[in-house]
Scaffold this motif. Structure first.
Motif, short mmCIF file in Angstrom:
data_model
loop_
_atom_site.label_atom_id
_atom_site.label_comp_id
_atom_site.label_asym_id
_atom_site.label_seq_id
_atom_site.Cartn_x
_atom_site.Cartn_y
_atom_site.Cartn_z
N LEU A 50 16.57 3.28 45.10
CA LEU A 50 17.09 2.05 44.48
C LEU A 50 18.34 2.33 43.66
O LEU A 50 19.32 1.58 43.72
CB LEU A 50 16.03 1.40 43.60
N THR A 51 18.32 3.41 42.90
CA THR A 51 19.46 3.75 42.05
C THR A 51 20.69 4.08 42.88
O THR A 51 21.79 3.62 42.58
CB THR A 51 19.10 4.93 41.14
N LEU A 52 20.51 4.88 43.93
CA LEU A 52 21.65 5.22 44.78
C LEU A 52 22.22 3.99 45.48
O LEU A 52 23.43 3.82 45.57
CB LEU A 52 21.24 6.27 45.82
N HIS A 53 21.34 3.12 45.94
CA HIS A 53 21.80 1.88 46.59
C HIS A 53 22.57 1.02 45.58
O HIS A 53 23.62 0.46 45.90
CB HIS A 53 20.61 1.12 47.17
N PHE A 54 22.05 0.93 44.36
CA PHE A 54 22.74 0.17 43.31
C PHE A 54 24.11 0.76 43.02
O PHE A 54 25.10 0.03 42.89
CB PHE A 54 21.89 0.15 42.04
N LEU A 55 24.21 2.09 42.92
CA LEU A 55 25.48 2.73 42.60
C LEU A 55 26.53 2.49 43.67
O LEU A 55 27.69 2.23 43.37
CB LEU A 55 25.28 4.23 42.39
N VAL A 56 26.11 2.57 44.93
CA VAL A 56 27.06 2.33 46.02
C VAL A 56 27.52 0.88 46.01
O VAL A 56 28.71 0.60 46.14
CB VAL A 56 26.44 2.72 47.38
N ASN A 57 26.60 -0.05 45.82
CA ASN A 57 27.00 -1.47 45.78
C ASN A 57 27.84 -1.77 44.55
O ASN A 57 28.81 -2.53 44.62
CB ASN A 57 25.76 -2.36 45.80
N ALA A 58 27.48 -1.19 43.41
CA ALA A 58 28.22 -1.45 42.18
C ALA A 58 29.62 -0.85 42.22
O ALA A 58 30.53 -1.34 41.55
CB ALA A 58 27.44 -0.89 40.98
N SER A 59 29.81 0.18 43.02
CA SER A 59 31.14 0.80 43.10
C SER A 59 32.19 -0.19 43.60
O SER A 59 33.36 -0.10 43.21
CB SER A 59 31.11 2.05 43.98
N ALA A 60 31.79 -1.12 44.43
CA ALA A 60 32.74 -2.12 44.93
C ALA A 60 33.28 -2.99 43.81
O ALA A 60 34.39 -3.50 43.88
CB ALA A 60 32.08 -2.98 46.00
#
Length: 100
Positions: A50-60
């Motif tokens: 969940l954290t990795l998915h959040f970080l990738v999405n938040a990077s945008a």
């Protein structure tokens, strides 16, 4: 130009294709992390995914705020780094899981 009516350069089409490859790699890796967490009864792996998915999405959203350089390339570079790191971590999990 490949897509004249869409007003998209060939470079952008190429970057989009590379992005899709690494997005697929990311999602497969995240699925493996979740599956490993389920079979090993460790909830931390679910939270890691969940954290990795959040970080990738938040990077945008966050990369354009933090940097004034070419946003698209920085976001794609972040995706590539996370995807490759996750890929190599899944290879390590494969050995730990006894699937070597």
């Amino acid at each position: 130009m490949l897509f004249q009516s869409a007003n998209v350069s060939n470079e952008m089409v190429f970057i989009g294709g590379i992005e899709r490859i690494f997005a697929i790699l990311l999602h497969v890796g995240l699925s493996i992390i979740v599956m490993y967490g389920v079979f090993s009864s460790k909830r931390g792996y679910y939270l890691l995914a969940l954290t990795l998915h959040f970080l990738v999405n938040a990077s945008a959203v966050l990369v354009p705020v933090w940097f004034s350089a070419n946003h698209l390339l920085l976001i794609e570079l972040f995706l590539i780094v996370i995807s490759l790191g996750l890929f190599f971590y899944c290879l390590k999990l494969k050995k730990v899981w006894g699937m070597s």
